[in-house]
Design a protein around this motif. Structure first.
Motif, short mmCIF file in Angstrom:
data_model
loop_
_atom_site.label_atom_id
_atom_site.label_comp_id
_atom_site.label_asym_id
_atom_site.label_seq_id
_atom_site.Cartn_x
_atom_site.Cartn_y
_atom_site.Cartn_z
N VAL A 22 25.97 38.75 36.94
CA VAL A 22 26.79 37.58 36.63
C VAL A 22 28.22 38.03 36.32
N ILE A 23 29.16 37.62 37.17
CA ILE A 23 30.58 37.89 36.95
C ILE A 23 31.17 36.71 36.20
N GLU A 24 31.75 36.99 35.05
CA GLU A 24 32.41 35.94 34.27
C GLU A 24 33.91 35.96 34.59
N ASP A 25 34.37 34.87 35.17
CA ASP A 25 35.77 34.76 35.62
C ASP A 25 36.39 33.52 34.98
N ARG A 26 37.37 33.72 34.12
CA ARG A 26 38.01 32.61 33.41
C ARG A 26 38.69 31.63 34.37
N LEU A 27 39.06 32.11 35.56
CA LEU A 27 39.77 31.27 36.53
C LEU A 27 38.83 30.62 37.53
N ALA A 28 37.54 30.93 37.41
CA ALA A 28 36.59 30.41 38.39
C ALA A 28 36.39 28.91 38.22
N THR A 29 36.11 28.25 39.32
CA THR A 29 35.74 26.84 39.25
C THR A 29 34.23 26.73 39.10
N THR A 30 33.77 25.61 38.66
CA THR A 30 32.34 25.45 38.44
C THR A 30 31.55 25.48 39.74
N SER A 31 32.27 25.39 40.89
CA SER A 31 31.58 25.34 42.17
C SER A 31 31.40 26.71 42.82
N THR B 28 27.47 45.76 48.14
CA THR B 28 27.51 44.59 49.02
C THR B 28 26.29 43.73 48.75
N THR B 29 26.51 42.44 48.58
CA THR B 29 25.41 41.54 48.30
C THR B 29 24.57 41.31 49.56
N SER B 30 23.31 40.97 49.35
CA SER B 30 22.44 40.57 50.45
C SER B 30 21.59 39.41 49.98
N SER B 31 20.70 38.94 50.83
CA SER B 31 19.84 37.81 50.45
C SER B 31 18.67 38.25 49.58
N THR B 32 18.44 39.56 49.50
CA THR B 32 17.29 40.07 48.74
C THR B 32 17.65 41.06 47.66
N GLY B 33 18.90 41.50 47.61
CA GLY B 33 19.30 42.49 46.62
C GLY B 33 20.76 42.37 46.27
N ASN B 34 21.13 42.97 45.13
CA ASN B 34 22.51 42.88 44.63
C ASN B 34 22.97 41.42 44.54
N LEU B 35 22.05 40.53 44.21
CA LEU B 35 22.40 39.12 44.06
C LEU B 35 23.46 38.98 42.97
N THR B 36 24.47 38.17 43.24
CA THR B 36 25.60 38.05 42.32
C THR B 36 26.07 36.60 42.28
N GLU B 37 26.34 36.13 41.08
CA GLU B 37 26.93 34.80 40.94
C GLU B 37 28.16 34.89 40.05
N VAL B 38 29.06 33.93 40.22
CA VAL B 38 30.29 33.86 39.42
C VAL B 38 30.21 32.65 38.51
N GLN B 39 30.47 32.87 37.23
CA GLN B 39 30.47 31.78 36.26
C GLN B 39 31.79 31.74 35.51
N ASN B 40 32.05 30.62 34.88
CA ASN B 40 33.23 30.47 34.04
C ASN B 40 32.80 30.63 32.58
N PRO B 41 33.32 31.62 31.88
CA PRO B 41 32.90 31.83 30.50
C PRO B 41 33.20 30.68 29.56
N ARG C 209 31.09 38.33 28.90
CA ARG C 209 30.73 39.61 29.49
C ARG C 209 30.28 39.44 30.93
N THR C 210 30.71 40.34 31.81
CA THR C 210 30.12 40.45 33.13
C THR C 210 28.90 41.35 32.99
N ILE C 211 27.73 40.86 33.42
CA ILE C 211 26.48 41.57 33.19
C ILE C 211 25.89 42.04 34.51
N PHE C 212 25.79 43.36 34.66
CA PHE C 212 25.21 43.94 35.87
C PHE C 212 23.70 44.06 35.72
N SER C 213 22.99 43.69 36.77
CA SER C 213 21.53 43.65 36.73
C SER C 213 20.94 45.03 36.99
#
Length: 363
Positions: free
Chosen positions: A284-293, A316-329, A336-340
């Motif tokens: 989960v990447i926490e980005d203060r400038l991110a939009t909710t979409s 590099t993300t894939s459909s089965t691994g290194n899944l990553t989403e961006v959220q607005n803190p 915190r950006t939390i690496f899985s």
């Protein structure tokens, strides 16, 4: 203490071994103290769908032989263990663990009257554990390798409630937290690995080898030599780890969060990164400038982090691994950006409790 992860429960059968070293001396002749060496244990690699876990067995608590896996978690500090089958059922009620006076000793476990609550998650969703501060000798590992630790402070919980208000099954959240800080319940609870006697020859801490991607299985596969407890001089000076000094807070002690720059899809932001084996699938990447979409990054997105000490990691993300989403803190309440756990498939990790630093190493 907050981490973002799903909860699993599993059991194993094992035995334990305690080794004690003695030495003596005479007036006319001195005998040097036995050299203490690091202890290396295996872990169980488990997968369910896209969710991965690494489990450390606990096979003795006080005088009780037990058969539980615990989630090996770099994202929290302190062991949490369900009181079910550890304490007599008569001591556990819907309103809490019954303790007369300041403390009571049952099955070799000292249960104190100090109560607390631990929350996992963020302000959008949170799972809560309710319990007491306790102390006990514990044995970690099983018949394939184990270690006895003396008088470990831990959180003995009697119930756990998820974000929907549902009560989870017994032992649904047994966690072995090895972070460098302390529990938010009480500063007395910290990583159980600190109880390992390093003598004068070792430094208190651990290192985690790169996980074996091919060994994750739905039944849990034992993988040898993943966890080393006790650090020697070469670990700290010549093994290629890039060291990151940690910051201290009056609440929670030394933080495992590391300052870094994060690049994704043409965006560059600064943030605090937590490398968390307790997060089973999605970074989960926490980005203060991110939009909710923003949400999930699409497959084939590239993410690069560069820490303040020059450690660089790109994936590099894939459909089965290194899944990553961006959220607005501002929405989650967690900056915190939390690496899985996927991070640990490509990198080695070290925590030095004595000198308050974390080491990272590409592999």
């Amino acid at each position: 203490m907050t981490t973002k992860h799903l909860l699993f429960t599993s059991k194993i059968i094992g035995c334990f071994l305690i080794t004690v070293a003695f030495f003596s001396c005479k007036k006319e002749k001195s005998t040097p103290q036995t050299q203490i060496t690091p202890v290396t244990l295996g872990l169980y690699e488990y997968v369910s769908g896209i969710n991965k876990r690494i489990f450390l067995p606990i096979t003795q608590v006080g005088t009780k032989s037990v058969t539980y896996y615990s989630v090996f978690d770099t994202g929290s500090s302190g062991m949490t263990l369900d009181a079910t089958d550890i304490l007599p059922a008569s001591m556990i009620t819907s309103s809490g663990i019954q303790v007369t006076g300041d403390s009571v000793v049952v099955n070799g476990i000292t249960v104190t009257s100090t109560k607390g609550t631990i929350s996992f998650g963020d302000q959008l969703s949170s799972t809560k554990e309710y319990g007491n501060l306790a102390y006990a000798n514990i044995t970690i590992g099983d018949a394939q390798g184990n270690l006895a630790l003396k008088r470990v402070p831990f959180f003995l919980y009697y119930k756990i409630i998820d974000e929907t208000g549902a009560k989870l099954p017994a032992h649904a959240s047994d966690v072995f937290g090895v972070g460098p800080g302390t529990s938010y319940v009480t500063s007395l609870i910290q990583s159980p690995l600190r109880a390992f006697d390093t003598g004068t020859s070792l430094t208190s801490g651990f290192k985690l080898a790169t996980l074996n991607k091919s060994m994750f299985s739905t039944s849990g596969t034992y993988v040898t030599n993943l966890l080393t407890i006790g650090l020697n001089n070469s670990d700290l000076s010549s093994s290629g780890f890039i060291m990151h000094p940690l910051s201290y807070s009056s609440s929670g002690g030394y933080s495992a969060n590391i300052p870094a720059t994060i690049e994704y899809n043409g965006n560059t932001i600064s943030g605090q990164i937590l490398f968390d084996t307790g997060t089973p699938s999605t970074t989960v990447i926490e980005d203060r400038l991110a939009t909710t979409s923003v949400g999930d990054l699409p497959a084939n997105s590239t993410v690069t982090i560069t820490t303040n000490k020059g450690f660089v990691y790109t994936y590099t993300t894939s459909s089965t691994g290194n899944l990553t989403e961006v959220q607005n803190p501002n929405n989650t309440g967690d900056y915190r950006t939390i690496f899985s756990l996927d991070f640990f498939l490509s990198n080695e990790y070290l925590t030095d409790y004595s000198n308050h630093q974390i080491g990272l190493k590409n592999n």
